[in-house]
Enzyme design. Structure first.
Site, PDB file in Angstrom:
ATOM      1  N   GLU A   4       0.802  -1.223   0.000  1.00  0.00           N
ATOM      2  CA  GLU A   4       0.000   0.000   0.000  1.00  0.00           C
ATOM      3  C   GLU A   4       0.839   1.281   0.000  1.00  0.00           C
ATOM      4  OE1 GLU A   4      -2.879  -0.312   3.143  1.00  0.00           O
ATOM      5  OE2 GLU A   4      -3.716  -2.171   2.380  1.00  0.00           O
ATOM      6  N   GLU A  29      -5.353  -8.700   0.211  1.00  0.00           N
ATOM      7  CA  GLU A  29      -6.017  -8.381   1.480  1.00  0.00           C
ATOM      8  C   GLU A  29      -7.469  -8.047   1.205  1.00  0.00           C
ATOM      9  OE1 GLU A  29      -4.559  -5.199   3.986  1.00  0.00           O
ATOM     10  OE2 GLU A  29      -2.478  -5.858   3.695  1.00  0.00           O
TER      11      GLU A  29
HETATM   12  O1  IFM Z   1      -4.535  -3.477   9.003  1.00  0.00           O
HETATM   13  C1  IFM Z   1      -4.427  -2.914   7.737  1.00  0.00           C
HETATM   14  C2  IFM Z   1      -3.218  -3.457   7.015  1.00  0.00           C
HETATM   15  O2  IFM Z   1      -2.058  -3.256   7.737  1.00  0.00           O
HETATM   16  C3  IFM Z   1      -3.074  -2.803   5.673  1.00  0.00           C
HETATM   17  N1  IFM Z   1      -4.290  -2.877   4.909  1.00  0.00           N
HETATM   18  C4  IFM Z   1      -5.511  -2.501   5.572  1.00  0.00           C
HETATM   19  C5  IFM Z   1      -5.646  -3.215   6.889  1.00  0.00           C
HETATM   20  C6  IFM Z   1      -6.941  -2.801   7.593  1.00  0.00           C
HETATM   21  O3  IFM Z   1      -6.930  -1.443   7.854  1.00  0.00           O
END
Ligand code: IFM
Length: 467
Positions: free
Chosen positions: A164, A366
């Site tokens: 990210e 994710e």
């Molecule tokens: O917990 C975070 C993760 O570290 C990165 N992506 C989003 C998740 C939820 O906010």
């Protein structure tokens, strides 16, 4: 219900700072999060990742849990400062050993390790030398990638360079909500430029050590929709999309940063040197998509220069620059963080990725939802909302696959309830609950459901079922 492609990768994800604890064990160096959480008011509940899920010491228990769930893959990140305590130079063998044992344990259990090199825990020593806004940090990151892939490249077949980049830049250096807590638009954009250079350099370092490895990056895209009909909100949504999505997609897969956004950022846009964009666009094997929510956007007045004559009271400098702000979602289903549950946005983003980077494998690296998970009699955690979330998002994946997107895997965020950054331990994303006091792990209903989905390689009905 329809099946997923044969060999679909079913996984769960975590990151080092959010679960490991033991911030100074065995020679680990200080990271920006170790420092940041100690400043008053930075984390909502005043908590830190000092203990988190105590995974550094309890990893065999967590590995056994993963095996019991039938996970095919586990995505985790490496704490840079366990391996290189000062970010560069001296290698801490004990730290490397930890990750080697984890990788070997996973492989022995038939679980494929998916390693993220950077999930937000920059060595404090490198931050002290300027952090991500400074170009040299890219070379240090490539050195880290070199050390790690030289040691584990014979066994790790899937690598993600950074997680990210938007968050790294805009939360860490733009709003200061995340470590290191700096707030300057120019620094945010410079940080992102270095992070993307670091990504390209690291891809090359990993490939040199592990020619058969598959290397990617994890991007968080957010589908942006106009709040109201008409040209103004449509243009605002387009600018927000440029900010959140196109900046990264164009740099990685097209002709460089989008010119409309470069113009909008004006003097805050990053300095680009010869060959930078070639490095950033180094070919990769897959793109990871982290997808949680969609956003609805409304046009706002602004000067484009971020001065006080912009939107007026309440508008951030970024909103003034973008002349856009995010409004209430157009859906009723919200998670405990107020995030809009919107599987259509995931489907649209997968199809968009497939169109932007044709032939590139896509993996949902994710997706998950925070809910309060009230305890039930007998110690069960009956998190039906989380099951409904994953079922709906997986159904969106299936639709995208049917529509031609080459999606080959899904990693639930997260394996464990963990430290949710500036939000502390309040939001719980896990398939497995972790009691902060006792560290007791409890597989939630969602964990049991996910395990059945993995076994069947198809979505199984949610209503009326018990696992
Ligand atoms: O917990 C975070 C993760 O570290 C990165 N992506 C989003 C998740 C939820 O906010």
């Amino acid at each position: 219900m329809s099946a997923f492609p044969v060999g679909f990768v079913w996984g769960a994800a975590t990151s080092a700072y959010q679960i490991e604890g033991s911030p100074r064990a065995d020679g680990k160096g200080e990271s920006i999060w170790d420092r940041f959480v100690r400043a008053p008011g930075r984390v909502r509940d005043g908590s830190t990742g000092d203990v988190a899920c105590d995974h550094y010491r309890r990893w065999p228990t967590d590995l056994a849990l993963m095996a019991s769930l039938g996970l095919k893959a586990y995505r985790f990140s490496v704490a840079w400062t366990r391996v290189l305590p000062e970010g560069t130079g001296r290698v801490n063998e004990v730290g490397l050993d930890f990750y080697e044992r984890l990788v070997d344990g996973l492989l022995a259990a038939g679980i494929e390790p998916w390693v993220t090199l950077y999930h937000w825990d920059l060595p404090q020593a490198l931050e002290d030398r300027g952090g991500w806004p400074v170009r040299e940090t890219a070379a240090e990151f490539a050195g880290f990638a070199e050390v790690l892939s030289a040691r584990m490249g014979d066994r790790v077949r899937h690598w993600m360079t950074v997680n990210e980049p938007w968050e790294i830049g805009f939360l860490g250096y733009g709003s200061g909500v995340h470590a290191p807590g700096r707030a300057d638009l120019r620094d945010a954009l410079a940080a992102i430029h270095t992070v993307l250079l670091a990504h390209g350099d690291a891809v090359q370092a990993i490939r040199a050590n592990s020619p058969h490895a598959r290397v990617g990056i994890a991007l968080d895209l957010v589908a942006c929709y106009p709040d109201r009909p008409g040209a103004q909100d449509a243009a605002a949504a387009e600018r927000m999309d440029g900010h959140l999505n196109r900046w990264f997609l164009d740099a990685l897969f097209a002709d460089g940063y989008p010119q409309d956004m470069v113009a909008l950022y004006g003097p805050a846009a990053p300095a680009i040197q010869a060959h930078d964009m070639e490095i950033i666009a180094t070919p990769i094997d897959f793109v990871g998509l982290n997808y949680y929510y969609s956003q609805w956007v409304r046009a706002a007045r602004g000067t484009g220069k971020g001065d006080s004559k912009g939107d007026g009271a309440g508008a951030t400098k970024l909103e003034q620059v973008l002349r856009a702000h995010v409004v209430r979602p157009h859906v009723d289903t919200l998670t405990s963080l107020g995030w809009a549950v919107h599987p259509e946005g995931l489907e649209a983003s997968l199809l968009r990725l497939a169109a932007t980077a044709p032939a590139l494998e896509i993996v949902v690296t994710e997706s998950g939802a925070a809910y309060d998970d009230p305890p039930t009699a007998g110690g069960r955690i009956e998190d039906r909302q989380r099951i409904a979330y994953h079922a709906a998002y997986l159904e969106a994946v299936r639709r995208a696959v049917a529509g031609g997107a080459p999606v080959s895997g899904y990693f639930a965020w997260s394996l464990l309830d963990n430290f949710e950054w500036a939000e502390g331990y309040g939001p719980r994303f896990g398939l497995v609950g972790v009691s902060p006091g006792t560290q007791e792990r409890t597989v939630k209903e969602s964990g049991r459901w996910y395990s059945h989905v993995i076994e069947a390689n198809r979505l199984i009905p949610v209503e009326g079922a018990r696992w």
